[in-house]
Design an enzyme around this catalytic site. Structure first.
Site, PDB file in Angstrom:
ATOM      1  N   THR A 137       0.825  -1.219   0.000  1.00 23.21           N
ATOM      2  CA  THR A 137       0.000   0.000   0.000  1.00 23.21           C
ATOM      3  C   THR A 137       0.853   1.260   0.000  1.00 23.21           C
ATOM      4  O   THR A 137       0.328   2.365   0.059  1.00 23.21           O
ATOM      5  CB  THR A 137      -0.934   0.033   1.223  1.00 23.21           C
ATOM      6  OG1 THR A 137      -0.148  -0.011   2.418  1.00 23.21           O
ATOM      7  CG2 THR A 137      -1.900  -1.144   1.203  1.00 23.21           C
TER       8      THR A 137
ATOM      9  N   LYS B 251      20.981  -0.812   4.266  1.00 24.91           N
ATOM     10  CA  LYS B 251      20.708  -1.669   3.106  1.00 24.91           C
ATOM     11  C   LYS B 251      21.825  -2.686   2.903  1.00 24.91           C
ATOM     12  O   LYS B 251      21.563  -3.827   2.485  1.00 24.91           O
ATOM     13  CB  LYS B 251      20.506  -0.808   1.855  1.00 24.91           C
ATOM     14  CG  LYS B 251      19.194  -0.045   1.854  1.00 24.91           C
ATOM     15  CD  LYS B 251      19.004   0.771   0.591  1.00 24.91           C
ATOM     16  CE  LYS B 251      17.641   1.472   0.602  1.00 24.91           C
ATOM     17  NZ  LYS B 251      17.400   2.271  -0.627  1.00 24.91           N
TER      18      LYS B 251
ATOM     19  N   LEU C  41       5.654   3.114  -3.703  1.00 25.12           N
ATOM     20  CA  LEU C  41       6.088   2.242  -4.795  1.00 25.12           C
ATOM     21  C   LEU C  41       5.359   0.909  -4.766  1.00 25.12           C
ATOM     22  O   LEU C  41       5.068   0.332  -5.815  1.00 25.12           O
ATOM     23  CB  LEU C  41       7.601   2.012  -4.718  1.00 25.12           C
ATOM     24  CG  LEU C  41       8.202   1.184  -5.861  1.00 25.12           C
ATOM     25  CD1 LEU C  41       7.992   1.880  -7.207  1.00 25.12           C
ATOM     26  CD2 LEU C  41       9.679   0.919  -5.628  1.00 25.12           C
TER      27      LEU C  41
ATOM     28  N   HIS D   2      21.421  12.908   0.808  1.00 23.50           N
ATOM     29  CA  HIS D   2      21.255  12.191  -0.455  1.00 23.50           C
ATOM     30  C   HIS D   2      21.208  13.170  -1.623  1.00 23.50           C
ATOM     31  O   HIS D   2      21.806  12.931  -2.678  1.00 23.50           O
ATOM     32  CB  HIS D   2      19.983  11.342  -0.414  1.00 23.50           C
ATOM     33  CG  HIS D   2      20.006  10.291   0.654  1.00 23.50           C
ATOM     34  ND1 HIS D   2      18.907   9.524   0.980  1.00 23.50           N
ATOM     35  CD2 HIS D   2      20.999   9.865   1.481  1.00 23.50           C
ATOM     36  CE1 HIS D   2      19.226   8.692   1.959  1.00 23.50           C
ATOM     37  NE2 HIS D   2      20.473   8.883   2.276  1.00 23.50           N
TER      38      HIS D   2
ATOM     39  N   ARG E 299      -1.269  -6.369   6.956  1.00 23.80           N
ATOM     40  CA  ARG E 299      -0.974  -6.350   8.385  1.00 23.80           C
ATOM     41  C   ARG E 299      -2.260  -6.456   9.200  1.00 23.80           C
ATOM     42  O   ARG E 299      -3.245  -5.778   8.885  1.00 23.80           O
ATOM     43  CB  ARG E 299      -0.250  -5.067   8.779  1.00 23.80           C
ATOM     44  CG  ARG E 299       1.078  -4.847   8.095  1.00 23.80           C
ATOM     45  CD  ARG E 299       1.894  -3.798   8.836  1.00 23.80           C
ATOM     46  NE  ARG E 299       1.091  -2.690   9.317  1.00 23.80           N
ATOM     47  CZ  ARG E 299       0.855  -1.570   8.634  1.00 23.80           C
ATOM     48  NH1 ARG E 299       1.337  -1.440   7.401  1.00 23.80           N
ATOM     49  NH2 ARG E 299       0.131  -0.593   9.156  1.00 23.80           N
TER      50      ARG E 299
ATOM     51  N   ARG F 211      21.673  -6.724   2.719  1.00 22.13           N
ATOM     52  CA  ARG F 211      22.304  -7.479   1.625  1.00 22.13           C
ATOM     53  C   ARG F 211      23.188  -8.601   2.174  1.00 22.13           C
ATOM     54  O   ARG F 211      23.168  -9.720   1.669  1.00 22.13           O
ATOM     55  CB  ARG F 211      23.144  -6.549   0.747  1.00 22.13           C
ATOM     56  CG  ARG F 211      22.350  -5.669  -0.198  1.00 22.13           C
ATOM     57  CD  ARG F 211      23.291  -4.996  -1.181  1.00 22.13           C
ATOM     58  NE  ARG F 211      22.581  -4.141  -2.138  1.00 22.13           N
ATOM     59  CZ  ARG F 211      23.145  -3.609  -3.221  1.00 22.13           C
ATOM     60  NH1 ARG F 211      24.419  -3.849  -3.475  1.00 22.13           N
ATOM     61  NH2 ARG F 211      22.441  -2.857  -4.039  1.00 22.13           N
TER      62      ARG F 211
END
Length: 307
Positions: A12, A138, A15, A270, A35, A142
């Site tokens: 939801t 991240k 993306l 960023h 959920r 990984r």
């Protein structure tokens, strides 16, 4: 070849909803994690019901209930996670470690696509604080994926067009001015802007492609590699008017950034790496990657800017 069954987590979200749509459009049997603790978030409930009407299957599951994740994972071949990694909303990247544990226990997953979809974190080892936390987290995920021996694809989609292009690449703005624009530095650093619906479609097209297995896929449509000045020029042509331009140096940008709260600083870091250092477009990708992306693009509509 029979298409993979897909579980989308975070369906939801910004993306995630697009991933659900793309998965259904490509004919995949599509499951969306629901959920049990959604409370009175009526918009998300309505979205889930809409997914169900379109053919998706809802499956109850929670990061707080390991067995529910294992049970959900066992229903499918591919898991795609799109939970938020944006601090101005909620930074949940490390929750995926629980998902990695569930996938490892289930033992049936042919491919896991974790929540990435931005800058390749493997290329951001020298990122500044506090923004580097996104990339560091991240990379933790990984490592867990690879230590568990889980097949994967990492999707580096660069800049979401909806967030960057609408505001002419200016932080904190998603609607373009008809009068003035602030250039970040000289405005000439190249970046890559990809429409969010295209990101979702590219992602779905990779999941059954053996060439993307255990690889990082960089989304780099050539037409979408632009500097901020070039983005502004596109807008100026559309409105038939030249904007007044000013600029902010990197020193001024960093000084202003330090006055913001933590979440804002993460996002602005960023922006700094993208718009002042050109971190998205200052390296070459392997020729095999280029050929693969070219193949995917041939069967996908490219959207640069909706007018």
């Amino acid at each position: 070849m029979e298409k993979s069954k897909v579980l989308i987590i975070g369906g939801t979200g910004y993306l995630g909803r697009r991933l659900v749509k793309a998965s259904l459009a490509q004919g995949h049997e599509t499951y969306v994690l629901q959920r049990p603790d959604m409370g009175v978030d009526i918009e998300k409930v309505q979205m889930l019901l809409s997914f169900k009407e379109q053919g998706a299957r809802l499956v109850l599951g929670s990061f707080n209930d390991h067995q529910s994740l294992v049970d959900a994972v066992k229903l499918v071949d591919v898991v795609i996670c799109a939970i938020s990694g944006v601090h101005i909303r909620s930074h949940q990247i490390l929750l995926q470690l629980k998902l990695v544990d569930a996938i490892k226990e289930a033992g049936n997953i042919k491919r896991f696509l974790p929540s990435e979809f931005g800058t390749d974190p493997a290329r951001m080892e020298n990122a500044m604080e506090p923004g580097r936390v996104t990339f560091d987290d991240k990379m933790v995920v990984r490592k867990a994926i690879q230590d568990a021996g889980i097949p994967f694809t990492y999707v580096s989609a660069n800049c979401f067009a909806g967030y960057f292009l609408g505001g002419l690449c200016q932080p904190g703005s998603i609607l373009p001015s008809r009068d003035h624009v602030v250039l970040l530095g000289d405005g000439n650093q190249k970046a890559i802007y990809v429409d969010e619906d295209d990101i979702a479609m590219y992602t779905i097209k990779t999941i059954d492609d053996p060439r993307t297995l255990n690889k990082t896929l960089y989304l780099r449509p050539p037409q979408n590699i632009l500097s901020q000045r070039e983005v502004v020029e596109v807008w100026e042509k559309l409105i038939g008017k030249q904007l007044h331009k000013s600029s902010i140096s990197k020193e001024e940008f960093l000084a202003t950034m330090k006055t913001q709260n933590y979440a804002e600083q993460v996002g602005l870091t960023h922006y700094y790496h993208v718009c002042y250092e050109g971190c998205l477009a200052n390296f070459e990708i392997e020729m095999r990657q280029r050929r693969l992306l070219s193949f995917i693009l041939k069967s996908t509509t490219l959207l640069f800017m909706n007018t």
